[in-house]
Motif scaffolding. Structure first.
Motif, mmCIF file in Angstrom:
data_model
loop_
_atom_site.group_PDB
_atom_site.id
_atom_site.type_symbol
_atom_site.label_atom_id
_atom_site.label_comp_id
_atom_site.label_asym_id
_atom_site.label_seq_id
_atom_site.Cartn_x
_atom_site.Cartn_y
_atom_site.Cartn_z
ATOM 1 N N UNK A 28 0.807 -1.224 0.000
ATOM 2 C CA UNK A 28 0.000 0.000 0.000
ATOM 3 C C UNK A 28 0.841 1.275 0.000
ATOM 4 N N UNK A 29 1.831 1.282 -0.875
ATOM 5 C CA UNK A 29 2.647 2.475 -1.031
ATOM 6 C C UNK A 29 1.860 3.569 -1.731
ATOM 7 N N UNK A 30 2.395 4.769 -1.738
ATOM 8 C CA UNK A 30 1.654 5.886 -2.324
ATOM 9 C C UNK A 30 1.325 5.700 -3.805
ATOM 10 N N UNK A 31 2.206 5.068 -4.564
ATOM 11 C CA UNK A 31 1.925 4.879 -5.992
ATOM 12 C C UNK A 31 0.836 3.831 -6.214
ATOM 13 N N UNK A 32 0.852 2.779 -5.407
ATOM 14 C CA UNK A 32 -0.234 1.790 -5.475
ATOM 15 C C UNK A 32 -1.567 2.465 -5.145
ATOM 16 N N UNK A 33 -1.551 3.332 -4.149
ATOM 17 C CA UNK A 33 -2.775 4.030 -3.745
ATOM 18 C C UNK A 33 -3.310 4.921 -4.861
ATOM 19 N N UNK A 34 -2.423 5.606 -5.562
ATOM 20 C CA UNK A 34 -2.838 6.463 -6.674
ATOM 21 C C UNK A 34 -3.561 5.637 -7.734
ATOM 22 N N UNK A 35 -2.948 4.509 -8.113
ATOM 23 C CA UNK A 35 -3.558 3.668 -9.144
ATOM 24 C C UNK A 35 -4.857 3.043 -8.648
ATOM 25 N N UNK A 36 -4.862 2.569 -7.419
ATOM 26 C CA UNK A 36 -6.062 1.939 -6.860
ATOM 27 C C UNK A 36 -7.231 2.924 -6.826
ATOM 28 N N UNK A 37 -6.985 4.146 -6.393
ATOM 29 C CA UNK A 37 -8.053 5.152 -6.338
ATOM 30 C C UNK A 37 -8.555 5.495 -7.732
ATOM 31 N N UNK A 38 -7.652 5.585 -8.687
ATOM 32 C CA UNK A 38 -8.056 5.891 -10.059
ATOM 33 C C UNK A 38 -8.932 4.760 -10.620
ATOM 34 N N UNK A 39 -8.576 3.521 -10.327
ATOM 35 C CA UNK A 39 -9.398 2.389 -10.780
ATOM 36 C C UNK A 39 -10.755 2.399 -10.092
ATOM 37 N N UNK A 40 -10.763 2.669 -8.794
ATOM 38 C CA UNK A 40 -12.014 2.712 -8.034
ATOM 39 C C UNK A 40 -12.956 3.776 -8.608
ATOM 40 N N UNK A 41 -12.385 4.924 -8.969
ATOM 41 C CA UNK A 41 -13.178 6.004 -9.554
ATOM 42 C C UNK A 41 -13.747 5.640 -10.923
ATOM 43 N N UNK A 42 -13.163 4.641 -11.562
ATOM 44 C CA UNK A 42 -13.671 4.133 -12.844
ATOM 45 C C UNK A 42 -14.629 2.949 -12.626
ATOM 46 N N UNK A 43 -15.012 2.729 -11.373
ATOM 47 C CA UNK A 43 -15.887 1.611 -10.988
ATOM 48 C C UNK A 43 -15.274 0.241 -11.270
ATOM 49 N N UNK A 44 -13.964 0.180 -11.205
ATOM 50 C CA UNK A 44 -13.260 -1.093 -11.315
ATOM 51 C C UNK A 44 -12.976 -1.554 -9.897
ATOM 52 N N UNK A 45 -13.546 -2.692 -9.540
ATOM 53 C CA UNK A 45 -13.397 -3.214 -8.181
ATOM 54 C C UNK A 45 -12.269 -4.243 -8.136
ATOM 55 N N UNK A 46 -11.608 -4.311 -7.018
ATOM 56 C CA UNK A 46 -10.392 -5.109 -6.911
ATOM 57 C C UNK A 46 -10.141 -5.506 -5.464
ATOM 58 N N UNK A 47 -9.117 -6.326 -5.289
ATOM 59 C CA UNK A 47 -8.599 -6.659 -3.958
ATOM 60 C C UNK A 47 -7.154 -6.187 -3.905
ATOM 61 N N UNK A 48 -6.749 -5.714 -2.743
ATOM 62 C CA UNK A 48 -5.377 -5.229 -2.575
ATOM 63 C C UNK A 48 -4.511 -6.324 -1.944
ATOM 64 N N UNK A 49 -3.272 -6.447 -2.429
ATOM 65 C CA UNK A 49 -2.304 -7.408 -1.906
ATOM 66 C C UNK A 49 -2.933 -8.778 -1.700
ATOM 67 N N UNK A 50 -3.475 -9.301 -2.770
ATOM 68 C CA UNK A 50 -4.292 -10.510 -2.754
ATOM 69 C C UNK A 50 -3.426 -11.748 -2.524
ATOM 70 N N UNK A 51 -3.431 -12.247 -1.301
ATOM 71 C CA UNK A 51 -2.556 -13.343 -0.892
ATOM 72 C C UNK A 51 -2.937 -14.699 -1.498
#
Length: 148
Positions: A28-51
């Motif tokens: 959950x570094x700052x660059x991962x957060x930037x991309x994750x938020x941008x995807x979320x805003x596009x209604x793309x749902x995901x899991x973070x650090x999916x073990x």
């Protein structure tokens, strides 16, 4: 003691380097957060650090089986053949470390593909400087996966 452990513990680093390296985040570094938020805003749902997946992708779009990694340029060997020549301190350690990371990335990508997942890697600077491109590329792959 194993040779690689012995090498790890025999490193001599100055206080400035030690402090800088201690601030490096693995998740959950700052660059991962930037991309994750941008995807979320596009209604793309995901899991973070999916073990559940090899390599624990930074972002796993489970619906379309897309695994996204945001790779740091130093740690994952961006322009490695050029940068390797410029390493000065603890040269053998860093060459071994980064080349091991590169090989591990390739192995995890192969494992993901065998499971039917599509691994996508972005360099940190690409996410930072052109997040829109990253999101559009992911959308391109999503559209392709919808049509399969």
């Amino acid at each position: 003691m194993r040779k690689d452990l012995k090498l790890r513990y025999s490193l001599k680093t100055d206080q400035k380097t030690s402090k800088r390296m201690s601030s490096v985040k693995l998740k959950r570094g700052p660059l991962e957060n930037i991309l994750a938020k941008a995807l979320w805003n596009q209604n793309i749902r995901y899991r973070r650090n999916y073990k559940e997946l090899p390599g624990s992708p930074d972002i796993a779009i489970t619906k379309y089986k897309i695994a996204v990694f945001v790779d740091g340029e130093f740690w994952h060997g961006f322009n490695w053949e050029q940068k390797k020549k410029r390493l000065k301190h603890n040269r053998d350690y860093w060459i071994n470390k980064i080349e091991t990371n590169i090989e591990r990335d390739k192995k995890k990508d192969t494992e993901l593909r065998k499971l039917g997942w599509l691994p996508i890697h972005f360099w940190g600077n690409t996410v930072k400087n052109d997040t829109e491109y990253c999101v559009e590329l992911i959308n391109f792959y999503i559209r392709g996966r919808k049509n399969e």
